[in-house]
Design a protein around this motif. Sequence first.
Motif, PDB file in Angstrom:
ATOM      1  N   LYS A 140      46.757 -23.590   9.124  1.00 57.26           N
ATOM      2  CA  LYS A 140      47.897 -23.124   8.356  1.00 57.26           C
ATOM      3  C   LYS A 140      48.392 -21.766   8.837  1.00 57.26           C
ATOM      4  N   TYR A 184      40.747 -35.474   4.294  1.00 55.65           N
ATOM      5  CA  TYR A 184      40.731 -36.216   3.022  1.00 55.65           C
ATOM      6  C   TYR A 184      40.778 -37.725   3.242  1.00 55.65           C
ATOM      7  N   CYS A 242      35.065 -30.832  -1.066  1.00 59.12           N
ATOM      8  CA  CYS A 242      35.716 -29.524  -1.197  1.00 59.12           C
ATOM      9  C   CYS A 242      37.223 -29.726  -1.150  1.00 59.12           C
ATOM     10  N   GLY A 243      37.896 -29.219  -2.141  1.00 62.59           N
ATOM     11  CA  GLY A 243      39.336 -29.446  -2.244  1.00 62.59           C
ATOM     12  C   GLY A 243      40.161 -28.393  -1.521  1.00 62.59           C
ATOM     13  N   ASP A 260      34.536 -27.171   9.761  1.00 64.34           N
ATOM     14  CA  ASP A 260      34.608 -25.705   9.612  1.00 64.34           C
ATOM     15  C   ASP A 260      33.989 -25.236   8.293  1.00 64.34           C
ATOM     16  N   ASN A 261      33.733 -26.160   7.382  1.00 63.82           N
ATOM     17  CA  ASN A 261      33.095 -25.785   6.109  1.00 63.82           C
ATOM     18  C   ASN A 261      31.569 -25.637   6.222  1.00 63.82           C
ATOM     19  N   THR A 271      42.782 -25.237  -0.654  1.00 62.11           N
ATOM     20  CA  THR A 271      43.148 -23.909  -1.135  1.00 62.11           C
ATOM     21  C   THR A 271      44.665 -23.945  -1.287  1.00 62.11           C
ATOM     22  N   GLY A 313      33.175 -32.034   3.568  1.00 60.96           N
ATOM     23  CA  GLY A 313      34.329 -31.199   3.913  1.00 60.96           C
ATOM     24  C   GLY A 313      34.617 -31.365   5.388  1.00 60.96           C
ATOM     25  N   HIS A 337      37.936 -32.204  13.290  1.00 63.90           N
ATOM     26  CA  HIS A 337      39.296 -31.694  13.100  1.00 63.90           C
ATOM     27  C   HIS A 337      40.375 -32.534  13.769  1.00 63.90           C
ATOM     28  N   LEU A 338      41.559 -32.356  13.246  1.00 67.30           N
ATOM     29  CA  LEU A 338      42.760 -32.826  13.922  1.00 67.30           C
ATOM     30  C   LEU A 338      43.252 -31.634  14.745  1.00 67.30           C
ATOM     31  N   LYS A 349      42.921 -26.273  17.256  1.00 62.95           N
ATOM     32  CA  LYS A 349      42.759 -26.765  15.880  1.00 62.95           C
ATOM     33  C   LYS A 349      44.043 -26.522  15.076  1.00 62.95           C
ATOM     34  N   MET A 350      44.474 -27.553  14.390  1.00 64.79           N
ATOM     35  CA  MET A 350      45.656 -27.399  13.563  1.00 64.79           C
ATOM     36  C   MET A 350      45.281 -26.483  12.395  1.00 64.79           C
TER      37      MET A 350
END
Length: 463
Positions: free
Chosen positions: A282, A43, A27-28, A242-243, A30, A239, A272-273, A279-280
């Motif tokens: 956005k 990734y 999954c790429g 969380d996916n 957003t 992914g 996660h990082l 959780k990091m």
Amino acid sequence: MKFYNTLTRKVEEFIPNEKGKVKFYTCGPTVYHDQHIGNMRNYIGHDILDKTLRYLGYDVLRIMNITDVGHLTSDSDSGEDKMVKSAKESHKSVMDIAKYYTEQFFNDFKLINNRVPDIVKPATGEIDMYIKIITKLLDEEYAYIEGGNVYFDTSKLDDYYKLTNHKEDEMVVGVRDGVEFDSNKHNQADFVLWFTKSKFDDQELKWDSPWGYGYPGWHIECSGISIKYAGEYLDIHGGGVDNIFPHHTNEIAQSESYLGHKWCNYWFHNEHLMDNSGKMSKSKGATLTVTYLKDQGYDPLAFRFMCLNSHYRKQLIFSYEALKQSEETLNKLKNKISNIKDDNNFNEDDFNKYNNEFKNTLENDLNTANAITIIYNILKDNELSGNTKLKLIKSFDEVLSLDLIKEDNIDNELLDKVNKLIEERQNYKKEKNYEKADQIREKIESLGVTIKDTRDGVEIIWN
Ligand code: AMP
Ligand code: ZN
């Protein structure tokens, strides 16, 4: 090859559908915002799996989407489209935003030496495929139209929750954050396949469809792109953790209902990082990107090294101290490697022994930290020839991608000269002739090279 399969909840032997071939979907991003180093950790995990499979001799087809439509501010169907929101805030068009952040993403992707997947497709380019899938889901009554939108009917499946450990009642509205009650849904677990009516009707990108002018839901893009480019049978889909829900759960529901058979055998998820507040993400404000770290003077590969020293299934806490430490350790390792003298004496048995150890450790649920330890063992092994050591490390770096051997940057003639001077200096030091030893250090430095005395010997630092 073994790795943890979220679907069966165990570390499993990997058996692809077709011998020797792997179809692998990631999954790429957003592309409404910069991808932070948390996304990049995910990734890196995928990159290691991809490169390990290739190293083991599999023929890998790796596919990734770019989400440029349909991902709402909640991972479920409520909230505004992330792309539209970002475009409005910055007074740009959605396509400009997508182009800008896609470029940023691949810049950072390459700075950490991730291999670009074989096929990369933006979601907006595959609308026909989503329409094809949704049409069949409606025909076969896995989907319904309500209030102008097309929804997937989760009550048609006995095993909708098979990917998650969660019980259905934990998933209902009011329990999960940010999920609003939608009166159109026959069951609150149902999800949107196509929107023609949404609370946020100022969606910039819309397409004609049999159900009206509108746009796809988020989950359908990954099913559509995967089935179009990998075919009906997928080996690995991955992914971040969380996916798993709702995104991958919904992908399975719609793909398997459309295909009429099991779709993907192995589900690969990265932990996660975290930062010290959790959780990091956005939405937290300032975004910590790989480019930002580079601009602050950090080596992006020190971040990769930090990730590889922890297991992909363990949470990793980011701190600048840890990054600094990681950079120092990586530099020391690279210096040690640059001090290996190529004696042109290759030993195949020794090579195979360590190479098999390296493969075994990665085959064991991608134990990258152990793979790095093998490099230290190689460095310490006095029985091993310089040439074999260099060949092994070069080979391992096909997977680890830490630029452990920068052949282009090393001038062998200069290296020889420096090594001879170091030896001369060591002799003077033994004789306690420090004046001469210092003169030689100055001579070395005049060649553009710095040396550092350490417990393990002299380190060469290429300026
Ligand atoms: P997005 O751009 O939000 O679709 O996220 C891209 C990918 O990054 C997804 O596969 C997420 O699961 C993953 N991801 C998001 N946050 C983190 C994090 N803090 N650590 C690791 N992976 C993450
Ligand atoms: Zn996806």
